[in-house]
Design a protein around this motif. Structure first.
Motif, PDB file in Angstrom:
ATOM      1  N   PRO A   9       0.848  -1.196   0.000  1.00  0.00           N
ATOM      2  CA  PRO A   9       0.000   0.000   0.000  1.00  0.00           C
ATOM      3  C   PRO A   9       0.881   1.244   0.000  1.00  0.00           C
ATOM      4  O   PRO A   9       1.755   1.392   0.857  1.00  0.00           O
ATOM      5  CB  PRO A   9      -0.812  -0.127   1.295  1.00  0.00           C
ATOM      6  N   ALA A  10       0.678   2.116  -0.974  1.00  0.00           N
ATOM      7  CA  ALA A  10       1.529   3.313  -1.103  1.00  0.00           C
ATOM      8  C   ALA A  10       0.675   4.491  -1.521  1.00  0.00           C
ATOM      9  O   ALA A  10       1.058   5.285  -2.371  1.00  0.00           O
ATOM     10  CB  ALA A  10       2.631   3.049  -2.137  1.00  0.00           C
ATOM     11  N   ALA A  11      -0.501   4.590  -0.910  1.00  0.00           N
ATOM     12  CA  ALA A  11      -1.433   5.646  -1.305  1.00  0.00           C
ATOM     13  C   ALA A  11      -1.576   6.704  -0.221  1.00  0.00           C
ATOM     14  O   ALA A  11      -2.519   7.490  -0.236  1.00  0.00           O
ATOM     15  CB  ALA A  11      -2.794   5.036  -1.644  1.00  0.00           C
ATOM     16  N   GLY A  12      -0.648   6.705   0.732  1.00  0.00           N
ATOM     17  CA  GLY A  12      -0.725   7.686   1.818  1.00  0.00           C
ATOM     18  C   GLY A  12      -0.119   9.015   1.405  1.00  0.00           C
ATOM     19  O   GLY A  12       0.677   9.086   0.461  1.00  0.00           O
ATOM     20  N   ARG A  16       2.661  13.449   8.370  1.00  0.00           N
ATOM     21  CA  ARG A  16       3.559  13.694   9.493  1.00  0.00           C
ATOM     22  C   ARG A  16       4.982  14.050   9.050  1.00  0.00           C
ATOM     23  O   ARG A  16       5.820  14.458   9.830  1.00  0.00           O
ATOM     24  CB  ARG A  16       3.589  12.472  10.434  1.00  0.00           C
ATOM     25  N   LYS A  23       5.724  10.813   1.330  1.00  0.00           N
ATOM     26  CA  LYS A  23       7.014  10.322   1.849  1.00  0.00           C
ATOM     27  C   LYS A  23       7.593   9.174   1.032  1.00  0.00           C
ATOM     28  O   LYS A  23       8.807   9.011   0.968  1.00  0.00           O
ATOM     29  CB  LYS A  23       6.891   9.924   3.313  1.00  0.00           C
ATOM     30  N   GLN A  24       6.724   8.392   0.374  1.00  0.00           N
ATOM     31  CA  GLN A  24       7.258   7.251  -0.397  1.00  0.00           C
ATOM     32  C   GLN A  24       8.147   7.689  -1.556  1.00  0.00           C
ATOM     33  O   GLN A  24       8.901   6.895  -2.091  1.00  0.00           O
ATOM     34  CB  GLN A  24       6.136   6.326  -0.870  1.00  0.00           C
ATOM     35  N   GLY A  78      -7.196   3.818  -1.385  1.00  0.00           N
ATOM     36  CA  GLY A  78      -8.391   4.365  -0.740  1.00  0.00           C
ATOM     37  C   GLY A  78      -8.041   5.449   0.262  1.00  0.00           C
ATOM     38  O   GLY A  78      -6.889   5.880   0.369  1.00  0.00           O
ATOM     39  N   ALA A  79      -9.064   5.870   1.038  1.00  0.00           N
ATOM     40  CA  ALA A  79      -8.907   6.990   1.972  1.00  0.00           C
ATOM     41  C   ALA A  79      -7.998   6.635   3.141  1.00  0.00           C
ATOM     42  O   ALA A  79      -7.282   7.496   3.665  1.00  0.00           O
ATOM     43  CB  ALA A  79     -10.268   7.425   2.479  1.00  0.00           C
ATOM     44  N   VAL A  80      -8.030   5.381   3.579  1.00  0.00           N
ATOM     45  CA  VAL A  80      -7.160   4.935   4.676  1.00  0.00           C
ATOM     46  C   VAL A  80      -6.455   3.646   4.239  1.00  0.00           C
ATOM     47  O   VAL A  80      -6.841   3.012   3.261  1.00  0.00           O
ATOM     48  CB  VAL A  80      -7.947   4.684   5.989  1.00  0.00           C
ATOM     49  N   ARG A  81      -5.425   3.291   5.002  1.00  0.00           N
ATOM     50  CA  ARG A  81      -4.592   2.149   4.632  1.00  0.00           C
ATOM     51  C   ARG A  81      -5.414   0.883   4.390  1.00  0.00           C
ATOM     52  O   ARG A  81      -5.199   0.159   3.407  1.00  0.00           O
ATOM     53  CB  ARG A  81      -3.567   1.909   5.739  1.00  0.00           C
ATOM     54  N   SER A  84      -6.946   0.844   1.050  1.00  0.00           N
ATOM     55  CA  SER A  84      -5.971   0.624  -0.027  1.00  0.00           C
ATOM     56  C   SER A  84      -5.647  -0.868  -0.153  1.00  0.00           C
ATOM     57  O   SER A  84      -5.578  -1.418  -1.257  1.00  0.00           O
ATOM     58  CB  SER A  84      -4.676   1.407   0.243  1.00  0.00           C
ATOM     59  N   ASP A 106       4.379  -2.191   4.125  1.00  0.00           N
ATOM     60  CA  ASP A 106       4.319  -0.736   3.998  1.00  0.00           C
ATOM     61  C   ASP A 106       5.364  -0.225   3.010  1.00  0.00           C
ATOM     62  O   ASP A 106       6.549  -0.583   3.121  1.00  0.00           O
ATOM     63  CB  ASP A 106       4.635  -0.060   5.341  1.00  0.00           C
ATOM     64  N   ALA A 107       4.927   0.676   2.131  1.00  0.00           N
ATOM     65  CA  ALA A 107       5.885   1.333   1.233  1.00  0.00           C
ATOM     66  C   ALA A 107       6.963   2.050   2.041  1.00  0.00           C
ATOM     67  O   ALA A 107       8.105   2.192   1.602  1.00  0.00           O
ATOM     68  CB  ALA A 107       5.152   2.340   0.361  1.00  0.00           C
ATOM     69  N   ALA A 108       6.586   2.489   3.243  1.00  0.00           N
ATOM     70  CA  ALA A 108       7.473   3.312   4.066  1.00  0.00           C
ATOM     71  C   ALA A 108       8.472   2.494   4.895  1.00  0.00           C
ATOM     72  O   ALA A 108       9.113   3.040   5.788  1.00  0.00           O
ATOM     73  CB  ALA A 108       6.624   4.185   4.973  1.00  0.00           C
ATOM     74  N   LYS A 209       9.801   1.996  10.102  1.00  0.00           N
ATOM     75  CA  LYS A 209       8.874   2.707   9.220  1.00  0.00           C
ATOM     76  C   LYS A 209       9.255   4.173   9.205  1.00  0.00           C
ATOM     77  O   LYS A 209       9.369   4.801  10.260  1.00  0.00           O
ATOM     78  CB  LYS A 209       7.435   2.550   9.699  1.00  0.00           C
TER      79      LYS A 209
HETATM   80  O1  C5P Z   1       0.761   6.624   7.300  1.00  0.00           O
HETATM   81  P1  C5P Z   1       1.399   5.306   7.607  1.00  0.00           P
HETATM   82  O2  C5P Z   1       2.889   5.383   7.712  1.00  0.00           O
HETATM   83  O3  C5P Z   1       0.762   4.562   8.726  1.00  0.00           O
HETATM   84  O4  C5P Z   1       1.095   4.420   6.312  1.00  0.00           O
HETATM   85  C1  C5P Z   1       1.516   3.078   6.202  1.00  0.00           C
HETATM   86  C2  C5P Z   1       1.446   2.640   4.747  1.00  0.00           C
HETATM   87  O5  C5P Z   1       0.089   2.666   4.287  1.00  0.00           O
HETATM   88  C3  C5P Z   1       2.240   3.566   3.828  1.00  0.00           C
HETATM   89  O6  C5P Z   1       2.956   2.745   2.918  1.00  0.00           O
HETATM   90  C4  C5P Z   1       1.170   4.394   3.158  1.00  0.00           C
HETATM   91  O7  C5P Z   1       1.517   4.843   1.858  1.00  0.00           O
HETATM   92  C5  C5P Z   1       0.008   3.408   3.080  1.00  0.00           C
HETATM   93  N1  C5P Z   1      -1.310   4.068   2.986  1.00  0.00           N
HETATM   94  C6  C5P Z   1      -2.148   3.767   1.903  1.00  0.00           C
HETATM   95  N2  C5P Z   1      -3.362   4.403   1.768  1.00  0.00           N
HETATM   96  C7  C5P Z   1      -3.754   5.336   2.658  1.00  0.00           C
HETATM   97  C8  C5P Z   1      -2.917   5.641   3.779  1.00  0.00           C
HETATM   98  C9  C5P Z   1      -1.701   4.991   3.920  1.00  0.00           C
HETATM   99  O8  C5P Z   1      -1.795   2.929   1.077  1.00  0.00           O
HETATM  100  N3  C5P Z   1      -4.908   5.946   2.456  1.00  0.00           N
END
Ligand code: C5P
Length: 228
Positions: A9-12, A16, A23-24, A78-81, A84, A106-108, A209
């Motif tokens: 998942p890399a849609a964040g 922060r 950040k990815q 999507g809107a949250v991890r 996605s 996590d992409a991060a 992370k």
């Molecule tokens: O924000 P956080 O570090 O917790 O995100 C963890 C992973 O989830 C990251 O790789 C981020 O890109 C991904 N993510 C996502 N979709 C979102 C929010 C976060 O894929 N809406």
């Protein structure tokens, strides 16, 4: 034989991090952070495919020039991890069997090592439920109250910090995330809500992370140490 697939998942937006660029895509040892993550997974001989889940609005990916024969891009973040990951699992459903293992990572977390993945596959490939990479808590833990004062000391015995990859069978994970809703912050939580007990596979703190700017410096030092 079940196959092993990675889903990243890399849609964040990485709010922060305090940066315009998610950040990815921030530079790490001369490459975008996410490239290290994807290469670490694609380089593992037992991982067949690596799917990366981007936001449909992502305007940065194309310019990065990240290519690998195992890599496929899904623009269904999507809107949250949790959304996605769920959208990604749905998008790949026709390509994989319900019993295939999915390693959600996590992409991060760019400093994943092949040994971490080896350990997960060794400990989980015959497991009924699946599990996650995690680290036993080493520090003394404090719960804070108003005014940033210590309300209590939380016993650390039996506490672990969850990392990724989190490895579950495709069918089970999709069902669990469908039932859990969007608020779970990792895949294991969704599986736990089904009454199942994922296994903890011991990793190490270097699989950090990247959340805050200072984490990038640490990640660069770790990659340099490993010569990657
Ligand atoms: O924000 P956080 O570090 O917790 O995100 C963890 C992973 O989830 C990251 O790789 C981020 O890109 C991904 N993510 C996502 N979709 C979102 C929010 C976060 O894929 N809406």
């Amino acid at each position: 034989m079940s196959r092993f697939i990675a889903l990243v998942p890399a849609a964040g937006s990485g709010s922060r991090m305090g940066s315009e660029l998610p950040k990815q895509y921030l530079p790490l040892s001369g490459r975008p952070l996410i490239e290290h993550t994807l290469r670490a997974l694609a380089a593992h001989p037992r991982i067949d495919r690596v799917f990366v889940v981007l936001s449909p609005e992502d305007g940065w990916w194309e310019g990065q020039g990240i290519r690998h024969e195992k890599l496929a891009v899904l623009r269904c973040g999507g809107a949250v991890r949790a959304d996605s990951v769920k959208n990604g699992l749905k998008a790949i459903a026709s390509e994989i069997a319900t019993d295939d293992w999915v390693l959600v990572h996590d992409a991060a977390r760019p400093c994943l090592r092949p040994e971490h993945v080896d350990r997960m596959l060794a400990e989980l490939a015959d497991d009924e439920v699946g599990g996650i990479l995690a680290v036993p808590v080493a520090d003394t833990l404090k719960r804070a109250e108003a005014g940033q004062r210590i309300a209590e000391t939380v016993p650390r015995e039996g506490l672990w910090q969850a990392q990724t990859p989190q490895m579950f069978r495709h069918g089970l994970l999709l069902k669990a995330l469908g039932a859990a809703g969007s608020m779970v912050t990792d895949e294991a939580s969704a599986i736990e809500l089904m009454g199942l007990k994922p296994r903890l596979v011991e990793g190490d703190a270097r699989n950090l992370k990247v959340t805050y700017p200072r984490d990038l410096e640490l990640a660069a030092l770790i990659l340099e140490h490993w010569g990657t």
